[in-house]
Structures are given as C-alpha cells and as structure tokens.
Write an enzyme that holds these catalytic residues in place. Structure first.
Site, PDB file in Angstrom:
ATOM      1  CD  GLU A 158      -8.608 -15.659  -1.070  1.00  0.00           C
ATOM      2  OE1 GLU A 158      -8.380 -16.194  -2.270  1.00  0.00           O
ATOM      3  OE2 GLU A 158      -9.062 -15.529  -0.393  1.00  0.00           O
ATOM      4  CG  ASN A 199     -12.037  -9.505   1.260  1.00  0.00           C
ATOM      5  OD1 ASN A 199     -11.988  -9.437   2.263  1.00  0.00           O
ATOM      6  ND2 ASN A 199     -12.628 -11.118   1.250  1.00  0.00           N
ATOM      7  CG  HIS A 236      -7.112 -15.922   6.991  1.00  0.00           C
ATOM      8  ND1 HIS A 236      -8.353 -16.070   8.248  1.00  0.00           N
ATOM      9  CD2 HIS A 236      -7.705 -15.585   5.880  1.00  0.00           C
ATOM     10  CE1 HIS A 236      -8.749 -16.052   7.212  1.00  0.00           C
ATOM     11  NE2 HIS A 236      -8.792 -15.517   6.088  1.00  0.00           N
ATOM     12  CD  GLU A 265     -12.241 -14.025   3.791  1.00  0.00           C
ATOM     13  OE1 GLU A 265     -11.280 -15.054   4.672  1.00  0.00           O
ATOM     14  OE2 GLU A 265     -12.459 -13.794   3.605  1.00  0.00           O
ATOM     15  CG  ASP A 267      -8.642 -16.908  10.676  1.00  0.00           C
ATOM     16  OD1 ASP A 267      -7.469 -16.285  10.577  1.00  0.00           O
ATOM     17  OD2 ASP A 267      -8.530 -18.166  10.243  1.00  0.00           O
TER      18      ASP A 267
HETATM   19  O1  G2I Z   1      -9.108 -19.978   3.462  1.00  0.00           O
HETATM   20  C1  G2I Z   1      -9.744 -19.102   4.130  1.00  0.00           C
HETATM   21  C2  G2I Z   1     -10.919 -18.092   3.665  1.00  0.00           C
HETATM   22  C3  G2I Z   1      -9.685 -17.420   2.788  1.00  0.00           C
HETATM   23  N1  G2I Z   1     -10.065 -16.291   2.479  1.00  0.00           N
HETATM   24  C4  G2I Z   1     -11.486 -16.926   1.700  1.00  0.00           C
HETATM   25  C5  G2I Z   1     -12.350 -17.917   2.282  1.00  0.00           C
HETATM   26  O2  G2I Z   1     -13.896 -17.606   1.490  1.00  0.00           O
HETATM   27  C6  G2I Z   1     -11.592 -18.702   3.266  1.00  0.00           C
HETATM   28  O3  G2I Z   1     -12.544 -19.869   3.350  1.00  0.00           O
HETATM   29  C7  G2I Z   1     -12.264 -20.882   3.350  1.00  0.00           C
HETATM   30  C8  G2I Z   1     -13.611 -21.886   4.034  1.00  0.00           C
HETATM   31  O4  G2I Z   1     -13.206 -21.744   5.147  1.00  0.00           O
HETATM   32  C9  G2I Z   1     -13.624 -23.722   4.268  1.00  0.00           C
HETATM   33  O5  G2I Z   1     -14.552 -24.381   4.754  1.00  0.00           O
HETATM   34  O6  G2I Z   1     -12.647 -21.406   2.212  1.00  0.00           O
HETATM   35  C10 G2I Z   1     -12.270 -22.836   1.722  1.00  0.00           C
HETATM   36  C11 G2I Z   1     -12.154 -22.827   0.421  1.00  0.00           C
HETATM   37  O7  G2I Z   1     -13.391 -22.340  -0.448  1.00  0.00           O
HETATM   38  C12 G2I Z   1     -13.611 -23.481   2.399  1.00  0.00           C
HETATM   39  O8  G2I Z   1     -12.882 -24.967   2.131  1.00  0.00           O
HETATM   40  C13 G2I Z   1     -13.781 -25.649   1.578  1.00  0.00           C
HETATM   41  C14 G2I Z   1     -13.505 -26.864   1.126  1.00  0.00           C
HETATM   42  O9  G2I Z   1     -11.902 -26.719   0.774  1.00  0.00           O
HETATM   43  C15 G2I Z   1     -14.042 -28.258   0.411  1.00  0.00           C
HETATM   44  O10 G2I Z   1     -13.352 -29.166  -0.302  1.00  0.00           O
HETATM   45  C16 G2I Z   1     -15.473 -27.999   1.141  1.00  0.00           C
HETATM   46  O11 G2I Z   1     -16.486 -28.091   0.837  1.00  0.00           O
HETATM   47  O12 G2I Z   1     -15.116 -26.160   2.084  1.00  0.00           O
HETATM   48  C17 G2I Z   1     -16.019 -26.448   1.558  1.00  0.00           C
HETATM   49  C18 G2I Z   1     -17.167 -27.031   2.823  1.00  0.00           C
HETATM   50  O13 G2I Z   1     -17.732 -27.271   4.338  1.00  0.00           O
END
Ligand code: G2I
Length: 458
Positions: A158, A199, A236, A265, A267
């Site tokens: 990103e 990515n 997404h 990714e 969805d």
């Molecule tokens: O946002 C969707 C994706 C976009 N591209 C990069 C990916 O890395 C991203 O994945 C998401 C995860 O699916 C989420 O699970 O990235 C978010 C931010 O890194 C993730 O959210 C985080 C929350 O912000 C945190 O508060 C939490 O502690 O997930 C963490 C673990 O549950």
C-alpha cells in the site's frame, strides 16, 4: 439359464460397468470438490487469510484444512507483531500459522515486510536514515527467519496514494523515493528463493490513476532489474470500490510486464446470486490469465471478516457454504461440478430407466429418475425438464425408501438425506428454457427411490 439370456446379462453388466467407469474416471474427484484442489488442477493455489487465535476453533480449522492450500497470516507477520521492540523479534503467533500450514501441506504468503501502517510505536516515531536502516533490518531479519517457509512475500504494501497517481506520504516515503526498491533488494538478498510481490488495493480498475502508477513502477523495476516477481491485487470489492469490468485487462497488463499476478485479499460485499456472480467473474478472469497463479480470500466465514457486516466471504457465520462458494468452485472447475465421489461398490445389477413422472405439460417443471443400483447402493440421475415457460429455479423432492440415505449430490443442493429429500438447483443450472432439461445426480446407500418425484419451479 439359456446361453442367450446369459449373453444379454453379460452385455448389460458390461454396459453398467462402462457407465460406472465414467464416474471412476472423473478427473481426480477431489480436484472438483474443494477450492484448493480445484485451483491446483490448473496449477494455481486457493488461499485464505488466517488468524492464529482462531486455530482452536474446530469449525474454522475444519474448513481451512478441507478447502484451502495456501494461507496468509492476517496480522501475525506485520511489523508491529514481529518486531514490537526494536531488534526484538517475536514469531510465536506467526509460527503457529506457519506450522499449521506446513503440517497440512499448505503454502504460506508472508504479509507484509514494509508498510506505513501497523508499525510498532518505536518505528512510528522514526524518520530519515535511522528509519531506512531499521526498515531494511526488519526486512532482512524476518525474511531470513522464514527462508524456505514463506513461498511469496508481500514485500511492500500500500505505498501509493488513493488518487492522483503518486506515492502515499508516510515516514517510509520520506526516507527517499527509492525505499521500495531498497526493500525488494533486501528481501531478495535475505531469501533468494521467495517470490517478491508489491501488494495494494484499488489497483483493480485499469483506468484508475493508482493502477497506472503501480504499473509504471513495476515496468520501471523490470527495466532496471529491481527484483520484483509479482503484483498482488488485494481486490476488496464493495459498492464504493466495485469489481470493474476491465479487471481482466488489468491482470493481463501487469502479467505482460513479466510478473505473476495474484489476487491477495479478495472479499466482495453483498449476498446471494449477485455476490456469487461477481466471485465467479473474478475467478474466471484469473483463470484466463496464465500468470494469475493464485487467489486468496481475506478470511473464511463472514464473521471472520474485517468487514463482517458486509458478509463478503464464501462461508456464512456458521461455516455453511454460500452461493458465492458454489460459484467460485464452479468457476475453478470451468463451469461444471462433476460427481464428487464415485460409487465404492460397482453395480451388480443392470441399470433400469423407468420414467417416473410424465413429460412436461403447461408451466412448471417435471422430473424423471434413472437408477443405477447394486446390492448395497445406487446412483440416481435426475432429469429436470421445464414446461411451456422458462424456469428460473427448481426444486425436486424424492422420497427414499426406509433404510436408504443420500451420501453425496452433484449439480444440486440437497436438504435432508433420508425420507423426503429436497434437491434444489445450484447457481449455474437454475435457469432452464421452455421445454429444455438439465440433469443432477446423487449417490445413496440402500435402495433407490421408485416413487414419482415432484418438481416445483420458481
Ligand atoms: O484492512 C484490510 C486489509 C487491507 N490490506 C492489508 C491487510 O493487512 C488488511 O488487513 C486488516 C486485517 O484484516 C485486520 O484484522 O488489517 C487490519 C489492520 O492491520 C487488521 O485490523 C487489526 C485491528 O486494526 C487491530 O485493532 C487488531 O488488534 O486487527 C488487529 C488484530 O485483530
């Protein structure tokens, strides 16, 4: 027994055996019935994002192990997770996923080595040459630790602005425009065997400035020998960022630069047939591009999604397959779902073909059953015929004799396995034009149905 009768029976038995041979020869039954195996049939993988803390959820793990042959740790390999204090690396949670994948023979996509987001506090407050060194150290240490275990790395994630076609401002970008290629070179040096990806999201629509900007960077990297092997399109999709009609053009265009493309990714927010159709289209687009070598969905059940309220995944919150799942599997299989399991016992009695319902009259639909029975089981082929008007969906109910049970079904979805069993169309065979037919089948134990089926059209 007369010689003539013996000959006739032998011929019928041979015919029955030949009929069952087509079932036995259905190309690797598994390849048609799970996402991973179906993708593998064309040399691709089908993966999912995995959260380490869900590996104790038996429903989750059951689906993971059955359906997927690649995993991406959803958060566990991010910078804040692997280097929470500078130069103190923790791989416990990431290793749980990597070890699970290894035990199951799944590939691992590493996500992600350099990113403006999810930086640990110490990195967020860094700038300039200290940050550049810390970033390269991170890339080197993590890629070295996972050498030989991670097949593909999202090296940089990103890095481009959402609009305008330029780089995103970040502390990493402010270390110098060459930070991305520096990260790729460090990753290549640490693990020369890993595939290295750039990515990003919103690089799906070929006409968007962000897509063109990433394309220009990759073309430049290839021309200057910067080590890059692939582009990851996060994909997404929702109403604000819909699946674009030129998606295949985007995949083809990146691939033409000499890199693999991966959908990393995926969805798609939505529900029902609309969502299913889009999933099918995305898969077909990937299959149409030789260098689109894998698809990863961003979670297993809708409830596992970062966008849970948008129900964007292939399984519902209870772990049931959605229409989107069927459309995805069908697209991976090239549009049809062959029988899932061949009969385990060869037929020992000749097939019978009694039409058990009248030919079509008027509106609605009708169904006829052809049974292929042996001493302990049967396969049934059911022909569904539309009446005088087109049918957009159908459901056939068949009553099984006492002791009989359905063990698997193809080209339909059954509700129940004993007694009155209902078989409804799946995504690709609900529509039957007036007077035309479609077929589905099922296998069962015990004696096959002889009662007249009912067919209801919708
Ligand atoms: O946002 C969707 C994706 C976009 N591209 C990069 C990916 O890395 C991203 O994945 C998401 C995860 O699916 C989420 O699970 O990235 C978010 C931010 O890194 C993730 O959210 C985080 C929350 O912000 C945190 O508060 C939490 O502690 O997930 C963490 C673990 O549950």
């Amino acid at each position: 027994m007369s010689k003539r009768l013996r000959t006739t029976l032998a011929l019928i038995a041979a015919g029955a055996a030949a009929g069952s041979l087509t079932l036995f020869m259905a190309p690797s039954a598994d390849a048609a019935t799970t996402l991973g195996a179906s993708a593998a049939a064309s040399g691709r993988y089908f993966g999912t994002a995995v959260a380490a803390n869900k590996l104790s959820d038996s429903t989750y793990v059951g689906i993971l192990n059955r359906e997927f042959n690649s995993v991406t740790p959803e958060n566990e390999m991010k910078i804040d997770a692997t280097e929470p204090q500078q130069n103190q690396f923790t791989f416990t949670n990431a290793d749980r996923i990597v070890n699970h994948a290894a035990a199951q023979g799944m590939k691992v996509r590493g996500h992600t080595l350099a990113w403006h987001s999810q930086q640990p506090g110490w990195m967020q407050s860094m700038e300039g040459s200290a940050l550049r060194s810390a970033m390269l150290n991170h890339v080197t240490r993590v890629a070295t630790y996972y050498k030989g275990k991670v097949v593909t790395w999202d090296v940089v994630n990103e890095a481009f602005a959402d609009s305008g076609g330029g780089r995103r401002d970040s502390n990493l970008q402010r270390t110098g425009n060459d930070w991305i290629e520096a990260a790729f070179r460090a990753a290549r040096a640490a693990d020369p065997g890993a595939k290295l990806c750039y990515n990003d999201y919103n690089i799906d629509n070929w006409t968007w400035a962000k897509t063109q900007a990433v394309y220009t960077m990759v073309r430049d990297f290839k021309s200057r020998g910067v080590p890059i092997d692939c582009v990851g399109l996060q994909s997404h999709f929702n109403s604000g960022s819909p699946y674009p009609g030129n998606y295949r053009t985007t995949l083809e265009s990146f691939a033409a630069l000499g890199v693999d493309v991966q959908i990393t990714e995926l969805d798609i927010e939505g529900s029902g047939q609309t969502q299913a159709t889009t999933y099918g289209n995305v898969v077909k687009d990937c299959l149409a591009v030789a260098r689109c070598n894998g698809i990863t969905v961003w979670g297993i059940r809708d409830s596992d999604s970062w966008r849970a309220s948008g129900t964007p995944l292939l399984f519902d919150g209870s772990g049931n397959k959605k229409a989107a799942y069927t459309a995805t599997l069908d697209a991976l299989n090239g549009g049809t779902t062959p029988p899932t399991t061949p009969p385990t016992t060869p037929p020992t009695t000749p097939p019978t073909t009694p039409p058990t319902s009248p030919p079509p009259t008027g509106t609605g639909c009708s169904a006829t059953v052809t049974l292929n029975s042996w001493n302990t089981g049967f396969t049934a082929t059911v022909r569904v015929t539309a009446g005088a008007t087109q049918v957009n969906g159908w459901a056939v109910t068949l009553t099984l004799p006492s002791g009989a049970a359905v063990t698997n079904t193809w080209n339909a979805q059954n509700t129940g396995t004993t007694g009155a069993v209902r078989f409804a169309n799946v995504s690709y065979n609900g529509r039957i034009s007036a007077g035309s037919s479609t077929e589905f089948g099922f296998q069962g134990t015990g004696t096959g149905p002889t009662a007249t089926p009912t067919c209801v059209a919708s």
